[in-house]
Design a protein around this motif. Structure first.
Motif, PDB file in Angstrom:
ATOM      1  N   ARG A 162       0.835  -1.207   0.000  1.00 23.44           N
ATOM      2  CA  ARG A 162       0.000   0.000   0.000  1.00 23.44           C
ATOM      3  C   ARG A 162       0.868   1.255   0.000  1.00 23.44           C
ATOM      4  NH1 ARG A 162      -2.402   3.371  -0.927  1.00 23.44           N
ATOM      5  NH2 ARG A 162      -4.289   4.377  -0.157  1.00 23.44           N
ATOM      6  N   ALA A 163       1.952   1.209   0.768  1.00 20.89           N
ATOM      7  CA  ALA A 163       2.857   2.365   0.839  1.00 20.89           C
ATOM      8  C   ALA A 163       3.554   2.577  -0.505  1.00 20.89           C
ATOM      9  CB  ALA A 163       3.887   2.155   1.945  1.00 20.89           C
ATOM     10  N   LEU A 164       3.970   1.475  -1.121  1.00 19.14           N
ATOM     11  CA  LEU A 164       4.655   1.589  -2.406  1.00 19.14           C
ATOM     12  C   LEU A 164       3.696   2.088  -3.485  1.00 19.14           C
ATOM     13  CD1 LEU A 164       7.518   0.892  -3.573  1.00 19.14           C
ATOM     14  CD2 LEU A 164       6.393  -1.070  -4.609  1.00 19.14           C
ATOM     15  N   ALA A 165       2.453   1.597  -3.419  1.00 20.66           N
ATOM     16  CA  ALA A 165       1.448   2.007  -4.404  1.00 20.66           C
ATOM     17  C   ALA A 165       1.250   3.524  -4.360  1.00 20.66           C
ATOM     18  CB  ALA A 165       0.129   1.283  -4.154  1.00 20.66           C
ATOM     19  N   ALA A 166       1.400   4.096  -3.172  1.00 18.62           N
ATOM     20  CA  ALA A 166       1.218   5.548  -3.028  1.00 18.62           C
ATOM     21  C   ALA A 166       2.311   6.327  -3.754  1.00 18.62           C
ATOM     22  CB  ALA A 166       1.195   5.921  -1.554  1.00 18.62           C
ATOM     23  N   LEU A 167       3.425   5.649  -4.053  1.00 12.44           N
ATOM     24  CA  LEU A 167       4.532   6.308  -4.774  1.00 12.44           C
ATOM     25  C   LEU A 167       4.459   6.021  -6.278  1.00 12.44           C
ATOM     26  CD1 LEU A 167       7.495   5.731  -2.307  1.00 12.44           C
ATOM     27  CD2 LEU A 167       6.489   7.923  -2.942  1.00 12.44           C
ATOM     28  N   GLN A 168       3.286   5.609  -6.746  1.00 16.92           N
ATOM     29  CA  GLN A 168       3.086   5.296  -8.161  1.00 16.92           C
ATOM     30  C   GLN A 168       3.624   6.408  -9.056  1.00 16.92           C
ATOM     31  OE1 GLN A 168      -1.022   5.225  -9.223  1.00 16.92           O
ATOM     32  NE2 GLN A 168      -0.578   4.881 -11.389  1.00 16.92           N
ATOM     33  N   GLY A 169       4.383   6.006 -10.069  1.00 17.52           N
ATOM     34  CA  GLY A 169       4.945   6.982 -11.000  1.00 17.52           C
ATOM     35  C   GLY A 169       6.294   7.514 -10.549  1.00 17.52           C
ATOM     36  N   ARG A 170       6.671   7.226  -9.291  1.00 18.55           N
ATOM     37  CA  ARG A 170       7.919   7.777  -8.753  1.00 18.55           C
ATOM     38  C   ARG A 170       8.931   6.693  -8.411  1.00 18.55           C
ATOM     39  NH1 ARG A 170       3.770  10.824  -7.865  1.00 18.55           N
ATOM     40  NH2 ARG A 170       3.933  13.075  -7.679  1.00 18.55           N
TER      41      ARG A 170
END
Lengths: 272, 435
Positions: free
Chosen positions: A212-220
């Motif tokens: 979930r934390a990684l998904a929040a950095l989508q595109g980065r």
């Protein structure tokens, strides 16, 4: 998978457990199924894109991890093992329709301040070329490692800036992630089964928080990257949690924390 | 036309293969497809981390949670998060209208670069609660006391659980688009054979375009699909002739529109990259074509005499006049194939002497076009038509065709006409010219 847990529960109370790690290497060949990928993406907050979420191969390797740890030749009892750290390295973007060779083995059976720890190592290859590595570190409280070898845990930075996002984590998060990951450990499923293992309520899967934390950095997140996380205080369900992100040299530092400051997860993303 | 300081350049495009509804992309949302398509465009043109002037896109079938769809796609993409974005919606004209908006801002010097297009899913479509149920729920949400809530809850009825599923029909006429098109086809006497020929040509042309690699730098595979899965390279007039009519069946033996000469419901996304010549040069990117001018028209298909999908018939003459051009001054015609009959009725209207005089107010009709220049790499009948995605597909395709051709008759720059009909009786048309 539930059968394996039951088997492991029986094995845990039987005498004659092995004292060192088995040499077993378990393998499976799998092409992700779009429906499953979509379910995983929805539960964790990833888009259904043209590359697998960096954490997705972990759920492809997880059944092999459990099979290995549930066996009589594995020195630690599966019930009660705690996932304390996880390290993933993705070498390149993996397309959803690639045929993946998954290999899992155990290594680094070592002492931990509170018991013994062991790493379950997963390697994913396409046509013999490595595309993804995972290393899941589990702790067996009160267990003893065969030698005095001290286990290593990742050294992760403290991040304590303002929240980038506030998550309302619903009570069924554990059941939803169990359905897509196959990790049906009772501590995640409902308050009653969690209490049997000493938790006041069900707790979120560490790998769900990590995803979930990684998904929040989508595109980065770079296409070739490492993602290292340490699991701290359990995230009780339901909860309100905060995500903290901080840009670092060649990547990101992040944390998931409770509203009162308890840290559930620390992590780093780094370009390779 | 009025002088503008400069013309916007079309630099490139990207789309995912279009998939028939409830098939390969059944689990993909509009946001998934738009973000993936944007990331593909960014990767192809080396724009990771760049701040663009704006990204403009839209979807026709849209969940209320996707109120900021395009901005969310930008935030999830590899573009700089400082790139602004907004949504537009003009039914099937969405993608082209988005390109017009971006091109105009570039022409005015307000922005240097932009992305335009759209996305649609007929599979992951929004389903709303029954209108009666919705009213009760809204009232309960606004109730102040428990007693009020209990009273409102008592109004719930079992029949209210039946959801409202979006339909492909016009709110004011209750007719589906196909039924509207069938009326127009009958009015213009468009034959079944002509429709099937156009459909077969669309499949043949798109298949040939894939074969020669024309789409290699316009399409990025997605979820295991590498080509539009509606494409039937072996389609033929004979095979199409066997299909039963599905629209206009009230006309009995005169019904001509089948599933083969109508576009299917499709999922997909398409985007085009635009910029100023200077911006393209600074980024070492090619200029494929320039945006020359555009026009939008609307007709009264409810109470008036015009057909639902006939607004381009009016838009094109106005656009031609403003630019001092005739219908024959083009090397390519990209006429969106909502239905084969729509394209053919449009062409017939432009050839009709009386229609020109009575309805278009012209002394002479626009005249026929060279049919070998029509939809030369196929169009919606073969590729499919995810409503808002079609404009982006056509802008990028035509720009590349013009770039390949370079010059037309007499050494002038190659020129192309885009014509897209849309629900609500609207039509969006544009002219592109080789760089």
């Amino acid at each position: 998978m539930i059968g394996l847990y039951a088997k492991a529960a029986v094995a845990a109370v039987l005498p004659g457990r092995a004292r060192s790690l088995p040499d077993t290497v378990l393998e499976r060949s799998v092409t992700p199924e779009v429906g499953h990928l979509a379910d995983y993406a929805r539960v964790c907050g990833f888009p259904l894109g043209d590359a697998l979420p960096l954490t997705y191969p972990h759920v492809l390797a997880f059944p092999l991890q459990v099979e290995l740890m549930a066996g009589r030749s594995f020195p630690l009892p599966l019930p009660g093992l705690v996932h304390v750290a996880n390290r993933i390295r993705v070498h390149r973007a993996i397309a959803p329709d690639e045929r993946l060779e998954v290999r899992v083995r155990a290594e680094r059976f070592a002492a931990h301040p509170r018991g013994a720890q062991v790493d379950l190592v997963a390697e994913v290859s396409v046509d013999g070329v490595r595309v993804w590595d995972g290393r899941s570190t589990y702790l067996a409280r009160g267990a003893q490692a065969p030698t005095g070898l001290a286990g290593e845990l990742p050294d992760l930075p403290e991040v304590d800036g303002p929240a980038a996002a506030v998550w309302q984590v619903p009570a069924d998060t554990g059941r939803r992630y169990a359905a897509v990951s196959g990790d049906v450990n009772p501590i995640h499923l409902n308050p009653v089964t969690a209490r049997a293992f000493g938790f006041p309520r069900a707790i979120a899967h560490g790998m769900w928080s990590a995803a979930r934390a990684l998904a929040a950095l989508q595109g980065r997140v770079p296409e070739a990257a490492t993602y290292e996380v340490g699991f701290r205080k359990p995230l009780l369900l339901p909860s309100t949690a905060e995500l903290v992100t901080e840009q670092a040299k060649e990547g990101w530092d992040l944390a998931v924390r409770g509203r009162k400051g308890a840290v559930h997860l620390s992590g780093t993303v780094r370009r390779v | 036309m009025p002088s503008t300081p400069r013309r916007a350049a079309v630099i490139g495009g990207n789309r995912i293969p279009f998939a028939r509804a409830n098939g390969r992309y059944a689990r993909a949302s509009n946001l998934d497809m738009l973000t993936t398509t944007l990331d593909g465009l960014v990767a192809r043109h080396g724009l990771a981390g760049e701040r663009l002037g704006e990204v403009v896109a839209g979807a026709v079938l849209k969940h209320s949670r996707d109120f900021n769809l395009t901005r969310e796609a930008v935030l999830g993409s590899r573009l700089a998060p400082s790139t602004p974005a907004y949504d537009v919606q003009q039914a099937c004209g969405t993608g082209l209208e988005a390109a017009i908006l971006v091109a105009n801002k570039i022409a005015l010097g307000q922005i240097e670069s932009g992305v335009a297009g759209g996305v649609d899913t007929a599979s992951d479509a929004p389903i709303a609660v029954n209108e009666d149920l919705r009213r009760v729920l809204v009232a309960i949400n606004g109730a102040r006391t428990v007693q009020q809530r209990v009273k409102l809850l008592a109004k719930l009825r079992p029949g209210q659980i039946v959801p409202d599923i979006p339909r492909n029909s016009e709110p004011r006429t209750g007719l589906s688009m196909g039924e509207h098109a069938a009326i127009t086809a009958k009015e213009w006497g468009v034959s079944r054979e002509a429709q099937d020929e156009l459909a077969a040509a669309s499949h043949r042309n798109l298949a040939a375009a894939y074969e020669r690699g024309f789409l290699d730098d316009l399409v990025t595979p997605y979820l295991g699909l590498t080509r539009d899965d509606n494409l039937r390279p072996d389609s033929s007039v004979e095979k199409l002739a066997k299909l039963k009519p599905v629209f206009g069946t009230q006309f009995g033996d005169d019904a001509t529109m089948t599933a083969g000469n109508s576009t299917p419901l499709t999922d997909g996304a398409a985007l085009a990259l635009l910029g100023s010549d200077e911006w393209a040069a600074a980024h070492k990117l090619p200029v494929l074509a320039h945006f020359v001018d555009a026009e939008t028209a609307a007709v009264d298909y409810v109470h008036g005499r015009d057909g639902l999908l006939t607004a381009p018939v009016y838009a094109v003459p106005r656009l031609l006049e403003r630019n001092g051009l005739t219908l024959q001054d083009f090397d390519f015609y990209e006429i969106h194939e909502a239905f084969a009959s729509t394209v053919l009725a449009t062409l017939k209207a432009w050839e009709d002497v009386e229609f020109a005089k009575d309805r278009l107010g012209l002394d002479a009709p626009l005249g026929p076009i060279d049919r070998s220049r029509l939809n030369v790499t196929g169009s919606s009948l073969a590729a499919g038509h995810p409503f808002a995605a079609t404009g982006g597909r056509i802008v990028a395709t035509l720009a590349k065709l013009l770039h390949e051709k370079g010059t037309g008759e007499g050494g002038r720059k190659a020129r192309g006409l885009i014509s897209i009909c849309a629900a609500g009786g609207q039509g969006v048309v544009a002219i592109l010219e080789a760089a």
